[in-house]
Motif scaffolding. Structure first.
Motif, mmCIF file in Angstrom:
data_model
loop_
_atom_site.group_PDB
_atom_site.id
_atom_site.type_symbol
_atom_site.label_atom_id
_atom_site.label_comp_id
_atom_site.label_asym_id
_atom_site.label_seq_id
_atom_site.Cartn_x
_atom_site.Cartn_y
_atom_site.Cartn_z
ATOM 1 N N ASP A 340 0.617 -1.291 0.031
ATOM 2 C CA ASP A 340 0.296 -0.062 -0.043
ATOM 3 C C ASP A 340 0.744 1.230 -0.242
ATOM 4 O O ASP A 340 0.722 2.531 -0.761
ATOM 5 C CB ASP A 340 -0.667 -0.209 1.144
ATOM 6 N N LEU A 341 2.032 0.949 1.083
ATOM 7 C CA LEU A 341 2.971 2.690 0.500
ATOM 8 C C LEU A 341 3.635 2.616 -0.089
ATOM 9 O O LEU A 341 3.820 3.526 -0.535
ATOM 10 C CB LEU A 341 3.519 2.360 1.768
ATOM 11 N N VAL A 342 3.715 1.348 -0.759
ATOM 12 C CA VAL A 342 4.524 1.534 -2.228
ATOM 13 C C VAL A 342 3.983 2.206 -3.407
ATOM 14 O O VAL A 342 4.072 2.831 -3.914
ATOM 15 C CB VAL A 342 6.178 0.404 -2.468
ATOM 16 N N LYS A 343 2.763 1.422 -3.410
ATOM 17 C CA LYS A 343 1.882 1.652 -4.195
ATOM 18 C C LYS A 343 0.892 3.172 -3.851
ATOM 19 O O LYS A 343 0.949 3.910 -5.142
ATOM 20 C CB LYS A 343 1.182 0.660 -4.654
ATOM 21 N N LYS A 344 0.590 3.846 -3.073
ATOM 22 C CA LYS A 344 -0.013 4.600 -3.118
ATOM 23 C C LYS A 344 0.944 5.885 -2.839
ATOM 24 O O LYS A 344 -0.145 7.387 -1.786
ATOM 25 C CB LYS A 344 -1.135 4.347 -2.251
ATOM 26 N N GLY A 345 2.037 5.885 -1.845
ATOM 27 C CA GLY A 345 2.370 6.757 -1.251
ATOM 28 C C GLY A 345 3.430 7.708 -1.746
ATOM 29 O O GLY A 345 3.628 8.977 -1.453
ATOM 30 N N ARG A 346 3.252 7.755 -2.638
ATOM 31 C CA ARG A 346 4.288 8.673 -3.147
ATOM 32 C C ARG A 346 4.110 10.142 -3.775
ATOM 33 O O ARG A 346 4.278 11.543 -3.473
ATOM 34 C CB ARG A 346 4.233 8.098 -5.061
ATOM 35 N N SER A 347 2.199 10.456 -3.902
ATOM 36 C CA SER A 347 1.808 11.641 -4.645
ATOM 37 C C SER A 347 1.932 12.423 -3.121
ATOM 38 O O SER A 347 1.442 13.877 -3.122
ATOM 39 C CB SER A 347 0.574 11.913 -5.010
ATOM 40 N N VAL A 348 1.825 11.835 -1.594
ATOM 41 C CA VAL A 348 2.014 12.193 -0.360
ATOM 42 C C VAL A 348 3.044 12.341 0.423
ATOM 43 O O VAL A 348 3.225 12.504 1.894
ATOM 44 C CB VAL A 348 0.888 11.522 0.475
ATOM 45 N N GLY A 349 4.275 11.957 0.003
ATOM 46 C CA GLY A 349 4.947 12.612 0.644
ATOM 47 C C GLY A 349 5.985 10.945 1.495
ATOM 48 O O GLY A 349 6.500 11.246 2.152
ATOM 49 N N ILE A 350 5.665 9.802 0.702
ATOM 50 C CA ILE A 350 6.086 8.491 1.162
ATOM 51 C C ILE A 350 6.939 8.099 0.473
ATOM 52 O O ILE A 350 7.146 7.751 -0.659
ATOM 53 C CB ILE A 350 4.674 7.857 2.195
ATOM 54 N N VAL A 351 8.273 8.120 0.888
ATOM 55 C CA VAL A 351 9.034 6.769 0.072
ATOM 56 C C VAL A 351 9.752 5.741 0.906
ATOM 57 O O VAL A 351 9.935 5.946 3.087
ATOM 58 C CB VAL A 351 10.020 7.281 -0.052
ATOM 59 N N VAL A 352 9.359 4.610 0.949
ATOM 60 C CA VAL A 352 10.056 3.096 1.328
ATOM 61 C C VAL A 352 11.550 2.629 0.778
ATOM 62 O O VAL A 352 11.353 2.814 -0.351
ATOM 63 C CB VAL A 352 9.352 2.021 0.863
ATOM 64 N N VAL A 353 12.205 2.931 1.304
ATOM 65 C CA VAL A 353 13.645 1.955 1.274
ATOM 66 C C VAL A 353 14.012 0.275 1.978
ATOM 67 O O VAL A 353 13.889 0.597 2.864
ATOM 68 C CB VAL A 353 14.925 2.907 1.522
#
Length: 473
Positions: A340-353
């Motif tokens: 969920d974070l990787v697919k939907k977090g881009r536009s709200v400013g969440i990056v997963v490493v």
């Protein structure tokens, strides 16, 4: 008989009284230029001096080398002056040989050559002859890239930057642009960066001890001085925050979990709730649907979630006993939440490493790994592991294949896709002393804040009631 008076004599100085001054100006200008060159040479280090001599050789031999390599063109069209000149017997003017002009800049690793192209001799022609240029100039490799309309930038590397130790000392200053992350230097000794604007996920793979955690700690030390970035870490190698590689930066993290799957599940749930809350309020708070159109801020920071040894949280558990079933359920739920974070977090400013040794499907589920637009891999033992980390195309780029980087000299060297270009490049990640990382984290600890609390301050206390946090949707 009357004697005639002598005729007056004139000298060139009488007709051109300014000539001595002009000559003096030329001499002074030449002397000043020689002084500047001499001072620059004396102040340079040993390797840069060698590059200065190399640059002089490149300029001196270029007209002949360009002809030998076919990097010239023949202009048979007379110039304006040729067309009006008196040609004896109607003889046509000789065609002109046009040679691309060049200028040079030097550093300790080699020479950067800027070329002004001529008709029919452009990027493709220079790229085809890059190996010949490297041989003629005594370089380990040469790269050719566009540098603007009608210009090319040729990077001639005299000594191998990937084999030399490279350290970075953080200055404690916030980066000017948070959409660009400095990684280190590439195989041409040029700065290598990641363009992180609208990037939701980064996958980092490689054998133990080859630089994965050093890369992440280096990034944290660069970004930590900015209050517009907040960090959370899930480290599958340890159980407590004071253990392992992130103990020095724990004061700069708003959340940390170890190898406990249930604790990790709570953190991932918490971040998915943040993602949903941001999605529901971003237009009202920021006036846009994409945070990157305005950039991160202290009120709406970029949230960086680091999942080190990611396979710890996603591995499949097989067994019929209640404890194993519980672990299997948590692992499956962790994968769903991170997806969920990787697919939907881009536009709200969440990056997963995500960091792991082998980025195969059993370590990082493919539905997560394959949607991460940025991938890096340090040394790998097998081609299958390299393909899992970087994709099938790495088979077509054997020089950049991480399987060839198992030598200890390649510790700290990673292969990555060239953003915006075809193929792969190798980069050397700088080593950052743990004491320096700890110093930056301690100095910036006061900037640590929970991004959910920051959102509540902006969106109002009704955010919790107005937002649907059902993470099973």
């Amino acid at each position: 008989m009357t004697a005639s008076s002598p005729l007056p004599t004139t000298s060139p100085l009488d007709a051109m009284p300014w000539l001595p001054y002009a000559a003096g100006a030329v001499v002074l200008g030449l002397l000043g230029w020689l002084i500047v060159i001499g001072v620059r040479y004396l102040c340079a280090d040993k390797e840069t001096r060698r590059s200065i001599w190399q640059a002089a050789r490149i300029r001196r031999t270029w007209p002949r080398l360009a002809r030998n390599l076919g990097l010239v063109t023949t202009d048979r069209t007379p110039t304006f002056l040729q067309s009006i000149a008196d040609t004896k017997g109607g003889k046509k003017p000789e065609p002109r040989i046009l040679t691309p002009s060049l200028s040079t800049e030097t550093d300790s690793y080699g020479v950067t050559v800027t070329v002004k192209t001529v008709p029919k001799i452009g990027l493709e022609e220079f790229q085809k002859r890059a190996d010949h240029l490297a041989d003629a100039w005594g370089c380990t490799r040469v790269s050719v890239n566009p540098a603007g309309p009608g210009r090319l930038r040729i990077r001639a590397v005299r000594r191998e930057p990937l084999f030399e130790p490279y350290a970075y000392t953080p200055d404690g200053k916030p980066p000017a642009d948070l959409s660009v992350w400095d990684l280190g230097i590439d195989e041409y000794a040029l700065a290598s960066v990641l363009r992180m604007s609208n990037v939701p996920g980064v996958c980092v793979a490689g054998l133990p001890g080859y630089g994965k955690t050093s890369l992440i700690n280096g990034l944290i030390s660069r970004l930590a001085p900015s209050g517009a970035v907040q960090f959370a870490v899930a480290d599958g190698k340890v159980s407590e925050a004071h253990e392992g590689d992130y103990a020095d930066v724990v004061n700069r993290l708003f959340a940390f979990v170890g190898d406990d799957l249930e604790a990790a599940n709570k953190l991932f749930n918490r971040l998915v709730k943040l993602r949903r809350a941001r999605s529901s309020s971003i237009r009202r708070v920021l006036g846009t649907t994409n945070m990157w159109s305005k950039g991160p801020s202290t009120a709406w920071p970029l949230v960086v979630l680091v999942i080190d040894e990611a396979h710890t949280y996603f591995r499949e558990y097989k067994g019929a006993d209640p404890a194993t079933k519980r672990l299997a359920q948590l692992a499956a739920d962790n994968a769903r939440l991170v997806e969920d974070l990787v697919k939907k977090g881009r536009s709200v400013g969440i990056v997963v490493v995500l960091a792991t040794q082998k980025a195969t499907g059993d370590a990082i589920p493919t539905f997560i790994r394959d949607v991460c637009p940025v991938s890096l891999s340090f040394a790998q033992k097998t081609t299958d592991a390299a393909v899992a980390a970087l994709g099938e195309d790495i088979r077509n780029w054997p020089d950049a294949n991480p399987v060839t980087m198992q030598d200890p000299g390649f510790v700290g060297v990673a292969s990555m896709v060239r953003q915006g270009h075809e193929g792969f490049t190798r980069i050397r990640v700088p080593y950052v002393e743990p004491d320096h990382v700890a110093r930056v984290a301690e100095a910036s600890a006061h900037l640590t804040a929970d991004p959910f609390e920051l959102l509540v301050l902006q969106a109002g206390p009704n955010l919790l009631k107005d937002t649907d946090f059902d993470t099973t949707a």
